[in-house]
Design a protein around this motif. Structure first.
Motif, short mmCIF file in Angstrom:
data_model
loop_
_atom_site.label_atom_id
_atom_site.label_comp_id
_atom_site.label_asym_id
_atom_site.label_seq_id
_atom_site.Cartn_x
_atom_site.Cartn_y
_atom_site.Cartn_z
N ALA A 80 3.51 13.28 -17.03
CA ALA A 80 2.09 13.47 -16.68
C ALA A 80 1.62 14.86 -17.10
CB ALA A 80 1.90 13.26 -15.18
N ARG A 96 2.35 1.75 -3.47
CA ARG A 96 1.40 2.30 -4.44
C ARG A 96 1.21 3.80 -4.22
NH1 ARG A 96 -1.36 -2.75 -3.73
NH2 ARG A 96 -2.65 -1.83 -2.10
N ALA A 97 1.13 4.22 -2.94
CA ALA A 97 0.94 5.64 -2.66
C ALA A 97 2.14 6.46 -3.14
CB ALA A 97 0.74 5.84 -1.15
N ALA A 100 4.13 5.61 -5.55
CA ALA A 100 4.13 5.58 -7.02
C ALA A 100 3.17 6.61 -7.59
CB ALA A 100 3.81 4.18 -7.52
N ASP A 101 1.99 6.72 -6.94
CA ASP A 101 1.01 7.71 -7.40
C ASP A 101 1.58 9.11 -7.27
OD1 ASP A 101 -0.69 5.66 -7.98
OD2 ASP A 101 -1.87 5.85 -6.12
N ARG A 102 2.26 9.36 -6.13
CA ARG A 102 2.82 10.69 -5.94
C ARG A 102 3.91 10.97 -6.95
NH1 ARG A 102 4.47 11.64 0.16
NH2 ARG A 102 4.99 13.65 -0.79
N THR A 126 4.08 9.70 -9.96
CA THR A 126 3.44 9.86 -11.27
C THR A 126 2.90 11.27 -11.41
OG1 THR A 126 2.89 7.52 -11.32
CG2 THR A 126 1.63 8.97 -12.78
N ALA A 127 2.29 11.76 -10.30
CA ALA A 127 1.71 13.11 -10.35
C ALA A 127 2.80 14.15 -10.57
CB ALA A 127 0.95 13.39 -9.06
N GLN A 133 0.83 -1.21 0.00
CA GLN A 133 0.00 0.00 0.00
C GLN A 133 0.86 1.25 0.00
OE1 GLN A 133 -2.64 -0.35 3.32
NE2 GLN A 133 -3.80 -2.09 2.45
#
Length: 407
Positions: free
Chosen positions: A358, A345-346, A348-350, A352-353, A342
Motif C-alpha cells: 500500500a 472486513r475491518a 482486512a482493511d487494517r 491493507t493499510a 464485518q
C-alpha cells in the motif's frame, strides 16, 4: 569327795542306732496292732509318687501319717487341711529318721460320708471351672426336627417320655439310645450315647435321664465324665434324673433341668394345637398385611393415573418447542456470521493499510543493495559505483549509484 563311775559294766550289751530303731519298731509292731484314730489333717501334701503325707492332730498331740498310693487310690474324696477324719492303720517307726509314723490304709471323713464329700468337692471344682455357668446354657429349639433320648429301655422314664411326645407333637422324630442308668458301667455308656447322638445331623436336642431311685441308684449321673459329656454336647441337653427333690451333677451341667422325665418331654416340644393356632394367627396377620399393601399400591396407581397426561399432547408441545428453538438458533447463527464478516472486513482493511504494498502504491519504492539484498534505509549505506535494486508497486529496476548525499 567320792567319784561316780559312769562307765558301763563290761558285760552290758551295746546297741547301734540302727539296732535301737529296729528294736523300737519291732516292739511297737509286736504290741500295737491295727488302730482306729480320729484327728484333723494338716500339712497335707501329695508328691509325684502319689502317696499322701500329712499330720494327724488334735488339741493335745500330733503324729506323722502316710497313706500310700495303693491305699489312697480307692478314696472317693480328696483329703485337705482342716478335714476331720477317721483313719485305720498301724504304728511303726521310720528307721532312717527315727520318726514315729502312722501308716494309714483306710480313711473316711467325720460327720459326712466320703461319697457325699466327694460329690461336694466335684461340685466345687466344676463350678470353679465355669461348667455350671448360666452363660454356657443354650436355649431349647422351639420346634425340634429330631429328639435324642439317653435312658434305659426297661424303665418307666422312656415310656413316660414317648407318651408325652406322642400326645403333644406326634410328628417329631425320636432316636432312643439305650444305656444302663445305674451301676459301674453306666457312666461310660451314657458318655458314649451322647457321643453317638450328636453325630446325627438332624438331632436338635437330647434328653438324658431316668426315673426315681435311691441316691446310690442315681449316682451314675453324679459322675464327672457324664457332666463333661453333657456340657460338651453339640446340641442342648435336658437332664431329667429322678424326681424334683433329686439334684445331680448332670442337672447342673445340662442346659435345662427338668424335674422329671415327663416334664422333660413337655419342655422339648410344644402342643400341636398351640403350634397350629400360632400358624393360623400368623396366616391372618400375613393376609391382613398383604391386603393393606395391595390397597396402598392401588391408591398410588390411581393417583399416578390421574397425574398422567395424554402423551400425544406432550409430543406435540415438544415438537413446537423444538421448532421454536431451531428458528432461534438459525437467527442467532446468522447474526453471528454477519458479525464475523464485518469484523473480518475491518481487520482486512487494517492489514491493507499496514501492508508495504500500500505504501508503494502511494509512490514509494524499496531500495535493496545488490547482491546482498539488504534494504537501504540510509544513503550513507551506499557508495558511488554500488548497484541497487528498486522495487515499485508494480515491477523492479536496477540502478548505478553515481553519488551520495548525506542528510
Amino acid at each position: 569327795m567320792s567319784m561316780v563311775n559312769s562307765s558301763p559294766p563290761v558285760s552290758a550289751p551295746f546297741l547301734s542306732v540302727t539296732e535301737l530303731t529296729q528294736l523300737i519298731r519291732q516292739t511297737l509292731e509286736a504290741h500295737i496292732d491295727t488302730v482306729w484314730v480320729v484327728g484333723e489333717i494338716s500339712n497335707f501334701r501329695v508328691p509325684s509318687s502319689g502317696h499322701f503325707y500329712f499330720i494327724l492332730k488334735d488339741e493335745g498331740a500330733q503324729i506323722a501319717a502316710v497313706m500310700f498310693k495303693g491305699a489312697n487310690r480307692g478314696l472317693a474324696f480328696t483329703p485337705h487341711d482342716g478335714l476331720r477324719v477317721l483313719v485305720r492303720g498301724h504304728i511303726s517307726l521310720y528307721e532312717p529318721r527315727g520318726n514315729l509314723q502312722l501308716y494309714v490304709d483306710f480313711m473316711e471323713p467325720m460327720g459326712v460320708g466320703s461319697i457325699q464329700l466327694a460329690l461336694e468337692q466335684l461340685k466345687q471344682r466344676l463350678q470353679a471351672e465355669g461348667l455350671f455357668a448360666a452363660e454356657r446354657k443354650r436355649p431349647l429349639p422351639s420346634l425340634p426336627r429330631c429328639i435324642g433320648i439317653v435312658t434305659a429301655l426297661s424303665g418307666a422314664a422312656i415310656r413316660d417320655i414317648l407318651t408325652v411326645l406322642q400326645r403333644r407333637f406326634p410328628y417329631v422324630r425320636v432316636v432312643v439310645r439305650p444305656v444302663r442308668v445305674q451301676g459301674k458301667e453306666a457312666p461310660l455308656e451314657i458318655v458314649a450315647a451322647l457321643e453317638d447322638l450328636q453325630q446325627l445331623p438332624d438331632i436338635d436336642v437330647v434328653i438324658v435321664g431316668r426315673g426315681g431311685g435311691s441316691k446310690e441308684d442315681l449316682w451314675a449321673f453324679n459322675d464327672e465324665r457324664v457332666a463333661r459329656a453333657i456340657s460338651g454336647c453339640r446340641v442342648p441337653v435336658v437332664s431329667a434324673v429322678g424326681h424334683e427333690i433329686d439334684l445331680t451333677i448332670a442337672d447342673l451341667a445340662a442346659d435345662v433341668r427338668a424335674p422329671t422325665p415327663t416334664a422333660a418331654a413337655t419342655l422339648v416340644v410344644p402342643e400341636l394345637a398351640e403350634v397350629l393356632n400360632r400358624i393360623e394367627q400368623q396366616r391372618r396377620l400375613l393376609v391382613t398385611a398383604f391386603t393393606r399393601v395391595v390397597e396402598l399400591y392401588r391408591q398410588r396407581l390411581k393417583q399416578l393415573a390421574q397425574r398422567l397426561r395424554d402423551p400425544r399432547h406432550t409430543v406435540e408441545n415438544l415438537r413446537l418447542r423444538l421448532d421454536e428453538l431451531a428458528e432461534r438458533a438459525q437467527l442467532a447463527m446468522a447474526r453471528r456470521l454477519e458479525y464475523g464478516r464485518q469484523r473480518l472486513r475491518a481487520l482486512a482493511d487494517r492489514l491493507t493499510a499496514l501492508s508495504p504494498l500500500a505504501v508503494l502504491d502511494r509512490g514509494y519504492a524499496i531500495v535493496k543493495h545488490r547482491p546482498s539484498g539488504q534494504i537501504i534505509r540510509d544513503a550513507r549505506g551506499l557508495a558511488a559505483g554500488d548497484i541497487v535494486e528498486m522495487q515499485f508497486a508494480r515491477g523492479r529496476a536496477a540502478a548505478l549509484v553515481r553519488e551520495t548525499e548525506d542528510p
